[in-house]
Design a protein around this motif. Structure first.
Motif, short mmCIF file in Angstrom:
data_model
loop_
_atom_site.label_atom_id
_atom_site.label_comp_id
_atom_site.label_asym_id
_atom_site.label_seq_id
_atom_site.Cartn_x
_atom_site.Cartn_y
_atom_site.Cartn_z
N UNK A 159 0.85 -1.20 0.00
CA UNK A 159 0.00 0.00 0.00
C UNK A 159 0.88 1.25 0.00
N UNK A 160 1.93 1.22 0.82
CA UNK A 160 2.86 2.35 0.85
C UNK A 160 3.53 2.56 -0.49
N UNK A 161 3.89 1.46 -1.14
CA UNK A 161 4.55 1.55 -2.44
C UNK A 161 3.59 2.13 -3.49
N UNK A 162 2.33 1.75 -3.43
CA UNK A 162 1.36 2.29 -4.38
C UNK A 162 1.23 3.80 -4.18
N UNK A 163 1.30 4.24 -2.93
CA UNK A 163 1.26 5.67 -2.63
C UNK A 163 2.50 6.36 -3.21
N UNK A 164 3.63 5.70 -3.11
CA UNK A 164 4.88 6.24 -3.65
C UNK A 164 4.78 6.37 -5.17
N UNK B 29 5.71 9.67 -8.18
CA UNK B 29 6.87 9.54 -9.07
C UNK B 29 6.67 10.31 -10.36
N UNK B 30 7.76 10.69 -11.01
CA UNK B 30 7.64 11.27 -12.35
C UNK B 30 6.93 10.29 -13.28
N UNK B 31 6.11 10.82 -14.18
CA UNK B 31 5.24 10.00 -15.02
C UNK B 31 5.98 8.91 -15.79
N UNK B 32 7.15 9.23 -16.35
CA UNK B 32 7.83 8.23 -17.19
C UNK B 32 8.26 7.01 -16.38
N UNK B 33 8.65 7.18 -15.12
CA UNK B 33 9.05 6.05 -14.28
C UNK B 33 7.83 5.31 -13.75
N UNK B 34 6.81 6.09 -13.36
CA UNK B 34 5.58 5.47 -12.85
C UNK B 34 4.96 4.59 -13.93
N UNK B 35 4.85 5.12 -15.14
CA UNK B 35 4.24 4.35 -16.23
C UNK B 35 5.06 3.09 -16.53
N UNK B 36 6.38 3.22 -16.58
CA UNK B 36 7.23 2.05 -16.86
C UNK B 36 7.06 0.98 -15.79
N UNK C 74 10.86 4.99 -0.60
CA UNK C 74 10.33 4.14 0.48
C UNK C 74 11.24 4.20 1.71
N UNK C 75 12.53 4.11 1.50
CA UNK C 75 13.44 4.10 2.65
C UNK C 75 13.59 5.47 3.28
N UNK C 76 13.19 6.53 2.57
CA UNK C 76 13.27 7.86 3.15
C UNK C 76 12.11 8.15 4.10
N UNK C 77 11.03 7.39 3.98
CA UNK C 77 9.87 7.68 4.82
C UNK C 77 9.41 6.47 5.64
N UNK D 264 7.63 6.30 8.99
CA UNK D 264 8.33 7.24 9.87
C UNK D 264 7.89 8.68 9.54
N UNK D 265 7.79 8.98 8.24
CA UNK D 265 7.35 10.30 7.76
C UNK D 265 6.21 10.07 6.79
N UNK D 266 5.25 10.98 6.79
CA UNK D 266 4.11 10.84 5.87
C UNK D 266 4.51 11.07 4.42
N UNK D 267 5.51 11.89 4.21
CA UNK D 267 5.95 12.22 2.86
C UNK D 267 7.37 11.70 2.64
N UNK D 268 7.63 11.10 1.49
CA UNK D 268 9.01 10.71 1.19
C UNK D 268 9.88 11.95 1.04
N UNK D 269 11.08 11.84 1.51
CA UNK D 269 12.01 12.95 1.41
C UNK D 269 12.94 12.72 0.22
N UNK D 270 13.10 13.74 -0.62
CA UNK D 270 14.01 13.56 -1.77
C UNK D 270 15.44 13.39 -1.30
N UNK D 271 16.19 12.64 -2.08
CA UNK D 271 17.60 12.39 -1.77
C UNK D 271 18.38 13.70 -1.90
N UNK D 272 19.19 13.98 -0.89
CA UNK D 272 20.02 15.18 -0.92
C UNK D 272 21.27 14.90 -1.72
#
Length: 183
Positions: free
Chosen positions: A98-103, A107-114, A154-157, A174-182
């Motif tokens: 379920x968490x992954x589906x939320x992620x 995602x950017x459309x091209x990766x989500x679609x793929x 997934x591992x960021x949140x 841990x966090x409701x929103x995934x955090x982008x990689x710094x």
């Protein structure tokens, strides 16, 4: 190449390999026979003759695994053994799914679609390349980058712990929103 040529060229090497990997198990000859049967059945699909040796040793590895997987037997417990009721285990895999589906929705459309087409709908990467009108290597890269992005997000949140089979045994947000990689 026929079976006899394949046997003559590789039998001794494969037999020694199986003996070594199985610690001289009594079923070595059966495993070797199975290896050559599988090799003969699949030889027509081998596209690069220079990779024949690596290919047949991969078949031998798989045959060893298959043999011991089939050999495992479950032990029958005697009737007088008292079974201890286990506490129900949380279904971490479905929570993580379920968490992954939320992620995926973030995602950017091209990766989500793929990922949706290849991982969720079962489209091969070759079919994906044709569907998206991109090169095969481009489709493979897009799926791989999408997988990496899902993992990163997934591992960021979430805290995720898996057993050695890859089954998720602990999952918590841990966090409701995934955090982008710094960077």
């Amino acid at each position: 190449m026929n079976l006899e040529q394949l046997w003559d060229e590789y039998h001794e090497h494969v037999r020694n390999f199986v003996l070594n990997k199985t610690n001289h198990h009594t079923d070595t000859e059966d495993i070797v026979q199975m290896t050559f049967m599988k090799a003969y059945e699949g030889i027509s699909r081998l596209q690069d003759e220079e990779k024949r040796r690596a290919w047949i040793f991969q078949i031998a590895r798989n045959s060893i695994v298959d043999h011991f997987r089939k050999e495992k037997k479950t032990e029958v417990l005697p009737d007088n053994v008292n079974m201890v009721e286990e506490e129900p285990v949380a279904d971490c895999n479905s929570e993580a799914a379920k968490g992954m589906m939320s992620i995926l929705t973030r995602m950017p459309d091209k990766y989500r679609e793929a990922l949706e087409l290849s991982e969720l709908q079962g489209m091969s990467q070759k079919q994906l390349s044709e569907h998206l009108n991109i090169s095969y290597s481009g489709a493979k890269s897009r799926v791989q980058r999408g997988r990496e992005l899902v993992k990163e997000m997934m591992t960021s949140c979430c805290a995720i712990e898996a057993d050695h089979y890859g089954n998720i045994v602990e999952y918590s947000v841990i966090h409701d929103e995934p955090k982008p990689k710094k960077k």
